[in-house]
Design a protein around this motif. Structure first.
Motif, PDB file in Angstrom:
ATOM      1  N   ILE A  15       0.844  -1.197   0.000  1.00 17.95           N
ATOM      2  CA  ILE A  15       0.000   0.000   0.000  1.00 17.95           C
ATOM      3  C   ILE A  15       0.878   1.245   0.000  1.00 17.95           C
ATOM      4  CG2 ILE A  15      -1.610   1.380   1.405  1.00 17.95           C
ATOM      5  CD1 ILE A  15      -2.999  -1.262   2.159  1.00 17.95           C
ATOM      6  N   ARG A  50      -6.414  -1.670  -0.485  1.00 17.39           N
ATOM      7  CA  ARG A  50      -5.631  -2.324  -1.540  1.00 17.39           C
ATOM      8  C   ARG A  50      -6.404  -2.295  -2.862  1.00 17.39           C
ATOM      9  NH1 ARG A  50      -1.365  -5.308   0.182  1.00 17.39           N
ATOM     10  NH2 ARG A  50      -1.520  -6.787  -1.527  1.00 17.39           N
ATOM     11  N   LEU A  67      -4.369  -2.811  -6.093  1.00 18.91           N
ATOM     12  CA  LEU A  67      -3.524  -3.919  -5.644  1.00 18.91           C
ATOM     13  C   LEU A  67      -4.387  -5.149  -5.389  1.00 18.91           C
ATOM     14  CD1 LEU A  67      -1.392  -1.969  -3.019  1.00 18.91           C
ATOM     15  CD2 LEU A  67      -0.608  -2.801  -5.240  1.00 18.91           C
ATOM     16  N   ARG A 103      -6.049  -8.148  -3.390  1.00 23.57           N
ATOM     17  CA  ARG A 103      -6.458  -8.305  -1.991  1.00 23.57           C
ATOM     18  C   ARG A 103      -5.653  -9.428  -1.362  1.00 23.57           C
ATOM     19  NH1 ARG A 103     -12.187  -6.556  -0.821  1.00 23.57           N
ATOM     20  NH2 ARG A 103     -12.661  -5.157  -2.520  1.00 23.57           N
TER      21      ARG A 103
END
Length: 110
Positions: A60, A95, A100, A102
């Protein structure tokens, strides 16, 4: 609690700078425009607050730094794809908003 790292500090600075820039743009709008964009303003503030809490996640933090000033716009665009406003963000939500994958933490019975 996780020890603060250089990456976390940098990501926090990027996020705070992006939020400050967002607020400055909002302050230049008319009262009518502010009212019309109230949902966006509220959502961005909640996303910013929640993201700060998850900067201990290295992926993150790296993504926040990589997106730089576009971080909140990117996250808001992703959040706008949903049909409802979420107020309680989890790490996986953050995320997802950053694009991104998970993480999957499943409790295993022993």
């Amino acid at each position: 609690m996780a020890e603060t790292t250089v990456l976390m500090t940098e990501a926090e600075q990027v996020l705070n700078r992006a939020y400050d820039n967002f607020k400055q743009v909002q302050l230049q709008r008319s009262k009518e425009a502010l009212f019309e964009n109230a949902n966006e303003i509220f959502t961005v503030s909640k996303i910013s607050e929640a993201t700060l809490m998850y900067l201990f996640d290295e992926e993150i933090a790296k993504r926040v730094v990589a997106l730089d000033n576009e971080v909140l716009a990117t996250m808001y665009a992703q959040a706008s794809q949903t049909e409802f406003l979420k107020l309680n963000f989890t790490g996986n939500d953050i995320r997802w908003l950053l694009g991104l994958p998970r993480t999957h933490h499943r409790h295993r019975e022993i």
